[in-house]
Design an enzyme around this catalytic site. Structure first.
Site, PDB file in Angstrom:
ATOM      1  N   ASN A 189       0.849  -1.181   0.000  1.00 13.80           N
ATOM      2  CA  ASN A 189       0.000   0.000   0.000  1.00 13.80           C
ATOM      3  C   ASN A 189       0.889   1.238   0.000  1.00 13.80           C
ATOM      4  OD1 ASN A 189      -1.604   2.226   1.170  1.00 13.80           O
ATOM      5  ND2 ASN A 189      -3.204   0.678   1.294  1.00 13.80           N
ATOM      6  N   GLU A 233      -2.556  -4.503  -3.534  1.00 11.94           N
ATOM      7  CA  GLU A 233      -2.837  -5.391  -4.651  1.00 11.94           C
ATOM      8  C   GLU A 233      -2.703  -4.671  -5.992  1.00 11.94           C
ATOM      9  OE1 GLU A 233      -5.214  -6.637  -1.002  1.00 11.94           O
ATOM     10  OE2 GLU A 233      -4.775  -4.751  -2.035  1.00 11.94           O
ATOM     11  N   CYS A 241     -10.118  -5.305  -0.522  1.00 13.36           N
ATOM     12  CA  CYS A 241     -11.303  -4.456  -0.519  1.00 13.36           C
ATOM     13  C   CYS A 241     -12.018  -4.592  -1.861  1.00 13.36           C
ATOM     14  CB  CYS A 241     -10.895  -3.007  -0.276  1.00 13.36           C
ATOM     15  SG  CYS A 241      -9.970  -2.296  -1.678  1.00 13.36           S
ATOM     16  N   CYS A 267      -9.797  -3.646  -4.982  1.00 11.32           N
ATOM     17  CA  CYS A 267      -8.832  -4.678  -5.347  1.00 11.32           C
ATOM     18  C   CYS A 267      -9.526  -5.960  -5.791  1.00 11.32           C
ATOM     19  CB  CYS A 267      -7.876  -4.921  -4.185  1.00 11.32           C
ATOM     20  SG  CYS A 267      -6.952  -3.410  -3.780  1.00 11.32           S
TER      21      CYS A 267
END
Length: 143
Positions: free
Chosen positions: A39, A52, A77, A80
């Site tokens: 991230n 991702e 999430c 992704c």
């Protein structure tokens, strides 16, 4: 824990060391890591640079994603999960989903096999981060 999840965890720790959110990801094809990411929303000031997405960008153009497995320290999430479905990734292995439920059912409804390893290391890393930086975490999940 296998080497692929260990590398995803290493990516998460790298992101944390950079001042970001500790979520890491790798994508595996034919038993080899073809992409790594973490991230970078904070580091890049980019709201869509989730682990991702960074991983997929770093994998580059690999032809197709048939037979690939995406590993992530946290259940993906919807952003992704949408990328997983869009690119035809058929297996996702998540380190945990206790601190964030993610979009498991969405992926499964699109034929993706989703495994939640429920790893203490992943849960502890996210719990510590959420406790230390709740505003940053809430920004990341859109709250």
């Amino acid at each position: 824990m296998d080497d692929f999840m260990a590398e995803a965890i290493a990516q998460a720790k790298q992101g944390l060391n950079e001042g970001g959110i500790p979520i890491g990801s790798v994508i595996v094809k034919d038993g080899q890591i073809v992409g790594r990411g973490h991230n970078k929303r904070v580091q890049d000031s980019d709201p869509v640079t989730h682990a991702e997405i960074d991983c997929l960008r770093n994998a580059g153009r690999i032809g197709n994603y048939k037979g690939t497995t995406l590993y992530s320290t946290l259940m993906p999430c919807y952003l992704c999960a949408g990328a997983v479905v869009q690119f035809g990734i058929k297996k996702v292995i998540a380190g945990e989903s206790e601190t964030f439920a993610g979009a498991k059912e969405f992926m499964e409804s699109h034929g993706v096999e989703v495994l939640d390893l429920n790893l203490d290391e992943c849960k502890q890393m996210m719990s510590n981060f959420i406790q230390e930086k709740p505003e940053l975490w809430n920004e990341d999940i859109g709250k």
